[in-house]
Each structure stands twice: as structure tokens, then as C-alpha cells.
Design a protein around this motif. Structure first.
Motif, short mmCIF file in Angstrom:
data_model
loop_
_atom_site.label_atom_id
_atom_site.label_comp_id
_atom_site.label_asym_id
_atom_site.label_seq_id
_atom_site.Cartn_x
_atom_site.Cartn_y
_atom_site.Cartn_z
N ALA A 47 0.67 -1.59 0.09
CA ALA A 47 -0.16 0.26 0.39
C ALA A 47 1.01 1.01 -0.28
N ALA A 48 1.60 1.27 0.89
CA ALA A 48 3.12 2.74 0.63
C ALA A 48 3.82 2.56 -0.27
N ALA A 49 4.01 1.60 -1.45
CA ALA A 49 4.63 1.65 -2.78
C ALA A 49 4.03 2.30 -3.68
N VAL A 50 2.18 1.69 -3.12
CA VAL A 50 1.23 2.29 -4.08
C VAL A 50 1.25 3.64 -4.41
N LEU A 51 0.96 3.93 -3.35
CA LEU A 51 1.01 5.63 -3.14
C LEU A 51 2.50 6.27 -3.37
N LEU A 52 3.07 5.68 -3.04
CA LEU A 52 4.92 6.35 -3.75
C LEU A 52 4.89 6.60 -5.06
N PHE A 53 4.19 4.74 -5.87
CA PHE A 53 4.56 4.85 -7.44
C PHE A 53 3.68 6.03 -7.38
N LEU A 54 2.42 6.56 -7.37
CA LEU A 54 1.48 7.38 -7.81
C LEU A 54 1.98 8.57 -7.52
N TRP A 55 2.55 8.57 -6.47
CA TRP A 55 3.10 10.54 -6.60
C TRP A 55 4.93 10.54 -7.45
N LEU A 56 4.88 9.58 -7.94
CA LEU A 56 6.19 9.18 -8.32
C LEU A 56 6.66 9.20 -9.82
N VAL A 57 5.52 8.91 -9.93
CA VAL A 57 5.09 8.76 -12.03
C VAL A 57 3.76 7.98 -12.12
N PRO A 58 3.34 8.74 -13.61
CA PRO A 58 1.77 8.54 -14.18
C PRO A 58 2.08 7.26 -14.03
N LEU A 59 0.08 6.89 -14.78
CA LEU A 59 0.64 5.81 -15.67
C LEU A 59 1.12 5.94 -16.87
N ARG A 60 0.96 4.47 -17.58
CA ARG A 60 1.50 4.65 -19.12
C ARG A 60 0.37 4.73 -19.43
N PRO A 61 0.13 5.70 -21.06
CA PRO A 61 -0.51 6.28 -22.23
C PRO A 61 -0.64 5.07 -22.43
N HIS A 62 -2.06 5.27 -22.46
CA HIS A 62 -2.51 3.94 -23.36
C HIS A 62 -2.26 2.49 -22.92
N LEU A 63 -2.38 2.84 -22.00
CA LEU A 63 -1.91 1.12 -20.69
C LEU A 63 -2.55 0.08 -21.14
N GLY A 64 -3.92 0.78 -21.28
CA GLY A 64 -5.46 -0.48 -21.64
C GLY A 64 -4.90 -0.90 -23.82
N GLU A 65 -4.67 -0.30 -23.86
CA GLU A 65 -4.10 -0.77 -25.73
C GLU A 65 -2.84 -1.90 -25.46
N ALA A 66 -1.82 -0.70 -24.41
CA ALA A 66 -0.22 -1.61 -24.58
C ALA A 66 0.00 -3.20 -24.28
N MET A 67 -1.73 -3.27 -23.36
CA MET A 67 -1.96 -4.81 -22.68
C MET A 67 -1.67 -5.42 -23.35
N ARG A 68 -2.91 -5.55 -24.71
CA ARG A 68 -2.97 -6.52 -25.29
C ARG A 68 -1.99 -6.25 -26.27
#
Length: 212
Positions: A34-55
């Protein structure tokens, strides 16, 4: 009395105040993630077009490899929290993930022109990826080391290394949601390096904080 029997007897007498070892590890790991998730959200953004990349096939290799490592490392840490328990098949899980990495790298090198190998390897600022993954692993590692203190690890360095391996793979799994590089060569080099660093930090922490 055999040495293993003596260790178990000592461990039985050393009943720590607080939750049972398995529950303590699970709770500590959850809080660390949980602490790592909060740090992640503060540190970097989600990858653009993540849903497309997942395919895409290269992208999906990453969660498969990391997932196998997470399961193997989690079971290893649970076993290392108890005295005299063997690691068993967990090492095969680590070997399986590494084998998938090696095979995917071999396929990529056969498909990609030699001139592009270094480009695929370097990716987008590989050193930032390694740093961020190690950074994300630290709160998870600290929580797992704390949880292991409720057990009776008789191999503190190995227990710490197991905690570092689990923390590193969890951090790498989380970082997949940001990392723009899907090349198997990139993943095999830099994800592995970040996990190895976290494992080494865990071994040092275990030596310091898990000795009886």
C-alpha cells in the motif's frame, strides 16, 4: 538431541508477543505494498494508452514473469520465517521465470536487426527505471523485515534476501503500469538488475535485523 530438533525447541520457547508469524508477514506485506502504491502514484504517472499496450505480447510477458517470481518469493519468505523449513520447489519458480526471460530475449534477438539491439537494451532512461523500482521496493522490504521478526528465521541473511526478492518483484510488477519499454531485452537486463539490488539490500537488512 539433533540440531534441527534443538532449533525447533528454542523457536517454540521463543513465542513472540503479537500476531502469528504468517499473519504478521501477510499484514506487513500488505501495508508495504500500500505504501509502495502511494509512492508510485506520487512518483510517476500511469503509462499512456495502458489498455492498448496490455493487448501486446511483449507487454504481457512482464506480468507473467513477475507474477511467477512474486509467487515463488512469497512462498520462500513464508518458509524462511520458520526454522528448519526447506525452500522446496520455490527455486524452480525462480528458474522458470528466468527461463522465460532468456527465451523471450533469444526470440527478440533473432527478430530484431543487430543495429537495434543497443537501442532496445537502453530503452527510455533505463537508469531511472532501475532507481525507481529499487525505491518502490524499500517500503515493502522494510515491512517484510518487520513481519519476519515475528517468526523464527534461523537463516537471517537468506530470509532477508528472500524478503528483498519479494519486495523487488512486487515493485517491478507495480512499475509495469508506468514503464514504456516492453522489449524482453530491456526487461531481462534492468528489471532483473533492480530486483537483484533489492535482494542484496534485503540480505544486508536480514543480517542486521533478523539475528536472534
Amino acid at each position: 538431541m539433533k540440531t534441527d530438533d534443538l532449533i525447533r525447541a528454542i523457536a517454540a520457547d521463543r513465542e513472540p508477543a503479537g500476531p502469528a508469524p504468517g499473519y504478521a508477514l501477510a499484514l506487513a506485506g500488505a501495508l508495504g505494498v500500500a505504501a509502495a502504491v502511494l509512492l508510485f502514484l506520487w512518483l510517476v504517472p500511469l503509462r499512456p494508452h495502458l489498455g492498448e499496450a496490455m493487448r501486446s505480447y511483449p507487454f504481457m510477458l512482464k506480468p507473467v514473469e513477475m507474477g511467477i517470481l512474486v509467487i515463488a518469493a512469497a512462498i520462500a519468505v513464508q518458509r524462511l520465517a520458520r526454522p528448519g523449513v526447506r525452500l522446496g520447489w520455490t527455486l524452480y519458480g525462480v528458474a522458470a521465470a528466468l527461463a522465460i526471460m532468456v527465451a523471450s530475449v533469444a526470440v527478440e534477438l533473432m527478430q530484431v536487426p543487430r543495429a537495434e539491439w543497443l537501442v532496445r537494451l537502453a530503452g527510455t532512461h533505463w537508469y531511472i527505471c532501475v532507481f525507481n523500482m529499487v525505491l518502490l521496493s524499500l517500503p515493502i522490504l522494510a515491512a517484510l523485515i518487520f513481519g519476519l521478526r515475528y517468526g523464527a528465521p534461523t537463516r537471517p541473511v537468506l530470509a532477508g534476501a528472500g524478503a528483498g526478492l519479494l519486495a523487488g518483484t512486487l515493485a517491478a510488477s507495480l512499475y509495469i503500469a508506468h514503464c514504456p519499454d516492453d522489449s524482453p531485452l530491456f526487461v531481462a537486463a534492468w528489471f532483473t538488475l533492480a530486483i537483484a539490488i533489492a535482494t542484496g539490500i534485503g540480505a544486508m537488512a536480514g543480517s542486521r535485523f533478523l539475528r536472534w
